[in-house]
Design an enzyme around this catalytic site. Structure first.
Site, PDB file in Angstrom:
ATOM      1  N   GLY A 216       0.843  -1.198   0.000  1.00 40.14           N
ATOM      2  CA  GLY A 216       0.000   0.000   0.000  1.00 40.14           C
ATOM      3  C   GLY A 216       0.873   1.241   0.000  1.00 40.14           C
ATOM      4  O   GLY A 216       2.080   1.180  -0.236  1.00 40.14           O
ATOM      5  N   ILE A 217       0.244   2.382   0.283  1.00 40.70           N
ATOM      6  CA  ILE A 217       0.996   3.630   0.339  1.00 40.70           C
ATOM      7  C   ILE A 217       1.564   3.786   1.750  1.00 40.70           C
ATOM      8  O   ILE A 217       1.041   3.197   2.696  1.00 40.70           O
ATOM      9  CB  ILE A 217       0.087   4.827  -0.001  1.00 40.70           C
ATOM     10  CG1 ILE A 217       0.929   6.073  -0.246  1.00 40.70           C
ATOM     11  CG2 ILE A 217      -0.975   5.058   1.059  1.00 40.70           C
ATOM     12  CD1 ILE A 217       0.168   7.231  -0.820  1.00 40.70           C
ATOM     13  N   GLY A 218       2.650   4.527   1.877  1.00 36.42           N
ATOM     14  CA  GLY A 218       3.130   4.861   3.209  1.00 36.42           C
ATOM     15  C   GLY A 218       4.556   4.439   3.459  1.00 36.42           C
ATOM     16  O   GLY A 218       5.186   3.771   2.634  1.00 36.42           O
ATOM     17  N   GLU A 239      -3.852  -4.016  -4.844  1.00 35.90           N
ATOM     18  CA  GLU A 239      -4.895  -3.048  -5.234  1.00 35.90           C
ATOM     19  C   GLU A 239      -4.246  -1.764  -5.741  1.00 35.90           C
ATOM     20  O   GLU A 239      -4.713  -1.143  -6.673  1.00 35.90           O
ATOM     21  CB  GLU A 239      -5.865  -2.781  -4.088  1.00 35.90           C
ATOM     22  CG  GLU A 239      -5.300  -2.040  -2.908  1.00 35.90           C
ATOM     23  CD  GLU A 239      -6.296  -1.940  -1.764  1.00 35.90           C
ATOM     24  OE1 GLU A 239      -6.922  -2.970  -1.437  1.00 35.90           O
ATOM     25  OE2 GLU A 239      -6.452  -0.851  -1.204  1.00 35.90           O
ATOM     26  N   GLY A 337      -8.746  -2.742   1.164  1.00 38.72           N
ATOM     27  CA  GLY A 337      -8.502  -4.110   0.710  1.00 38.72           C
ATOM     28  C   GLY A 337      -7.748  -4.941   1.723  1.00 38.72           C
ATOM     29  O   GLY A 337      -7.256  -6.034   1.393  1.00 38.72           O
TER      30      GLY A 337
HETATM   31  N1  COA Z   1      -4.624   5.616  19.153  1.00 35.13           N
HETATM   32  C1  COA Z   1      -4.844   6.921  18.922  1.00 35.13           C
HETATM   33  N2  COA Z   1      -4.437   7.564  17.808  1.00 35.13           N
HETATM   34  C2  COA Z   1      -3.755   6.843  16.911  1.00 35.13           C
HETATM   35  C3  COA Z   1      -3.470   5.486  17.090  1.00 35.13           C
HETATM   36  C4  COA Z   1      -3.935   4.875  18.269  1.00 35.13           C
HETATM   37  N3  COA Z   1      -3.720   3.592  18.500  1.00 35.13           N
HETATM   38  N4  COA Z   1      -2.776   5.039  16.036  1.00 35.13           N
HETATM   39  C5  COA Z   1      -2.629   6.061  15.187  1.00 35.13           C
HETATM   40  N5  COA Z   1      -3.213   7.155  15.741  1.00 35.13           N
HETATM   41  C6  COA Z   1      -3.250   8.492  15.148  1.00 35.13           C
HETATM   42  C7  COA Z   1      -1.860   8.996  14.856  1.00 35.13           C
HETATM   43  O1  COA Z   1      -1.314   9.678  15.964  1.00 35.13           O
HETATM   44  C8  COA Z   1      -2.127   9.938  13.704  1.00 35.13           C
HETATM   45  O2  COA Z   1      -2.694  11.136  14.207  1.00 35.13           O
HETATM   46  P1  COA Z   1      -2.268  12.561  13.649  1.00 35.13           P
HETATM   47  O3  COA Z   1      -2.728  12.518  12.195  1.00 35.13           O
HETATM   48  O4  COA Z   1      -3.019  13.501  14.501  1.00 35.13           O
HETATM   49  O5  COA Z   1      -0.782  12.599  13.779  1.00 35.13           O
HETATM   50  C9  COA Z   1      -3.213   9.223  12.924  1.00 35.13           C
HETATM   51  O6  COA Z   1      -3.861   8.366  13.860  1.00 35.13           O
HETATM   52  C10 COA Z   1      -2.709   8.397  11.756  1.00 35.13           C
HETATM   53  O7  COA Z   1      -1.728   7.510  12.220  1.00 35.13           O
HETATM   54  P2  COA Z   1      -0.564   7.006  11.261  1.00 35.13           P
HETATM   55  O8  COA Z   1       0.223   5.996  12.000  1.00 35.13           O
HETATM   56  O9  COA Z   1       0.157   8.177  10.687  1.00 35.13           O
HETATM   57  O10 COA Z   1      -1.428   6.334  10.134  1.00 35.13           O
HETATM   58  P3  COA Z   1      -1.055   5.953   8.661  1.00 35.13           P
HETATM   59  O11 COA Z   1      -1.105   7.132   7.785  1.00 35.13           O
HETATM   60  O12 COA Z   1       0.168   5.113   8.649  1.00 35.13           O
HETATM   61  O13 COA Z   1      -2.320   5.037   8.298  1.00 35.13           O
HETATM   62  C11 COA Z   1      -4.022   3.425   8.683  1.00 35.13           C
HETATM   63  C12 COA Z   1      -2.636   3.933   9.089  1.00 35.13           C
HETATM   64  C13 COA Z   1      -4.343   2.215   9.511  1.00 35.13           C
HETATM   65  C14 COA Z   1      -5.073   4.472   8.929  1.00 35.13           C
HETATM   66  C15 COA Z   1      -3.981   3.073   7.156  1.00 35.13           C
HETATM   67  O14 COA Z   1      -2.948   2.187   6.896  1.00 35.13           O
HETATM   68  C16 COA Z   1      -5.270   2.436   6.688  1.00 35.13           C
HETATM   69  O15 COA Z   1      -6.196   3.147   6.352  1.00 35.13           O
HETATM   70  N6  COA Z   1      -5.375   1.092   6.694  1.00 35.13           N
HETATM   71  C17 COA Z   1      -6.592   0.383   6.380  1.00 35.13           C
HETATM   72  C18 COA Z   1      -6.805   0.181   4.911  1.00 35.13           C
HETATM   73  C19 COA Z   1      -5.853  -0.787   4.301  1.00 35.13           C
HETATM   74  O16 COA Z   1      -5.120  -1.497   4.954  1.00 35.13           O
HETATM   75  N7  COA Z   1      -5.879  -0.841   2.984  1.00 35.13           N
HETATM   76  C20 COA Z   1      -5.071  -1.733   2.182  1.00 35.13           C
HETATM   77  C21 COA Z   1      -3.834  -1.118   1.615  1.00 35.13           C
HETATM   78  S1  COA Z   1      -4.003   0.204   0.444  1.00 35.13           S
END
Ligand code: COA
Length: 435
Positions: A216-218, A239, A337
């Site tokens: 995925g992205i990231g 995806e 996904g």
């Molecule tokens: N409790 C409270 N806050 C939390 C937290 C927790 N356990 N975990 C993360 N956060 C907060 C972070 O502090 C951050 O807040 P900020 O924006 O105010 O700094 C925010 O949530 C995002 O956290 P981050 O770790 O930067 O997320 P990310 O950009 O790496 O995305 C997901 C993580 C889970 C949201 C993302 O991977 C996702 O949407 N996954 C589901 C979909 C998926 O897996 N798709 C398939 C691949 S494309």
């Protein structure tokens, strides 16, 4: 002028003229992300305001631009039913101005059909070719719905790549089209942090030569990709098509030569990234786009051996339940996904799935491994589906483990500052023996 060019000329309109063909109550579906037809939607939003249109429903996975229809005051006119939750709609959903339809990405087109008649399918496409075909360009996820919609509107963008695959639509199927010269949105790759690098260093060695990958992205997927330059014969069934995949293809690491299905080709449903990605995809038969109900179908995913899926999450509890889509009860994201690929990888011969996260959030004050999920937290990947959880402290291999073994494995990869507390809570909850 060819027959198709003649037809193009007859169907060519302004975005404002197309907006006049969309009416109150219409259900409108767009291909995802960068493929959102922004000129048509802006014209529609202006018309809806001026002419007091009501109850148009717009469906897209993930808008990538701030637009008029996303303003709270527009919600009774163009209501956004989101298929994912992102920065452009998180607060709108929380405040009741938009809504979210949960569902695995693979089942999203079917879910749209279940909601009733689709009046409009619209999308950004690349230029028409000499045979009268347009490519869906950056996203083919909802592509199957084009045949179910009563009206089809295209926004032709010369900056959209002419990608290949099951992602073409013919001019004869189109109701009307417009042209735009606004370049498609570019999304630069984020920074890879030290924590991402540490997580990536655990996952990369788990990917053998000949494996088929989903990224995925990231930061974590990018860090994993950095560790793959000494591998060979990797394949892609994912995806999302990412910039790191371009680098691995150009380095000869990804050649798709060991895939059982679509040998020699990457298979994906959408992309976003920098211009480099879009230029790479332009007229490139090596990357095949297809609708998400095909690409994300776990049965299709599982046909490739050694399928490795890598995704991220918000938090994990000591039972191994993975929350990826909410922070407590607040929708933060969507399942996307994740489960499609967890299940596909698990059913693949030699397949593995990894769900990765930093061990803590909010500057180290919150452990992302918790005794139970935060109240209201949504289970995205259930404990029955979960395979490996990864933090910067290692891999917890949960598949086939007992509840106590899982809790111990998870505590071992929690941040050291939280381990003692987690052990005592696990004992209190009778997950690990209290002796
Ligand atoms: N409790 C409270 N806050 C939390 C937290 C927790 N356990 N975990 C993360 N956060 C907060 C972070 O502090 C951050 O807040 P900020 O924006 O105010 O700094 C925010 O949530 C995002 O956290 P981050 O770790 O930067 O997320 P990310 O950009 O790496 O995305 C997901 C993580 C889970 C949201 C993302 O991977 C996702 O949407 N996954 C589901 C979909 C998926 O897996 N798709 C398939 C691949 S494309």
């Amino acid at each position: 002028m060819s027959e198709w060019q003649e037809m193009y000329r007859e169907k060519l309109m302004t975005p404002e003229e197309i907006a006049k063909k969309i009416n109150s109550g219409d259900q409108c579906v767009s291909n995802g992300q960068i493929a959102e037809p922004c000129a048509i939607l802006n014209a529609l939003a202006e018309r809806a305001k001026k002419e007091n249109l009501k109850d148009i429903v717009h469906y897209i996975l993930l808008p990538m631009r701030d637009q008029l229809y996303l303003k709270p005051e527009m919600s009774d006119r163009i209501h956004y039913n989101s298929l994912f939750v992102s920065g452009y709609c998180r607060e709108l959903i929380w405040d009741g101005y938009a809504d979210y339809i949960p569902g695995f990405y693979e089942s999203t087109p079917g879910n749209m059909e279940r909601r009733g008649e689709i009046n409009v399918f619209y999308a950004t496409v690349s230029r028409m070719d000499k045979h009268g075909y347009f490519s869906f360009g950056t996203a083919a996820d909802m592509g199957d719905l084009v045949h179910k919609a009563k009206k089809v509107f295209l926004e032709v963008n010369p900056t959209a790549p002419r990608s290949h695959g099951n992602c073409f639509i013919h001019i004869s199927e189109v109701t009307a089209l417009c042209e735009t010269s606004i370049p498609i949105t570019e999304v630069p790759s984020g920074e890879i942090t030290d924590v991402d690098k540490a997580i990536g260093a655990y996952i990369s060695p788990e990917i053998p030569n000949g494996a088929c990958i989903q990224l995925g992205i990231g930061g974590v997927p990018n860090a994993v990709a950095q560790g793959l330059f000494d591998r060979k014969d990797l394949g892609v069934h994912s995806e999302m098509f990412t910039e790191s995949m371009v680098d691995l293809i150009e380095a000869g690491v990804i050649n798709n030569s060991k895939k059982n299905v679509h040998r020699g080709k990457c298979v994906v449903t959408f992309t976003f990234g920098s211009r480099k990605v879009y230029d790479f995809l332009d007229d490139n038969p090596g990357v095949q786009f297809a609708p998400v109900n095909y690409v994300n179908n776990p049965f299709i995913i599982s046909k490739n051996d050694n399928m490795i899926s890598i995704n991220a999450c918000i938090e994990v509890d000591l039972f191994g339940q993975v929350c990826s889509e909410s922070i407590g009860p607040k929708n933060f994201s969507g399942v996307g996904g994740q489960v499609d690929f967890v299940r596909g990888a698990m059913a693949s011969k030699g397949g593995k799935s990894f769900i990765a996260m930093p061990s803590t959030a909010k500057g180290g004050t919150i452990s992302k491994i918790r005794p139970t999920l935060t109240t209201g937290g949504i289970v995205s990947t259930s404990r029955n589906d979960v395979d490996n959880i990864v933090t910067e402290f290692g891999i917890a291999r949960l598949r086939g483990k007992t509840c106590a073994e899982r809790a111990k494995a998870l505590i071992a990869i929690a941040h050291p500052n939280f381990r003692d507390e987690l052990i005592s809570q696990a004992k209190e909850m009778h997950i690990i023996p209290n002796k």
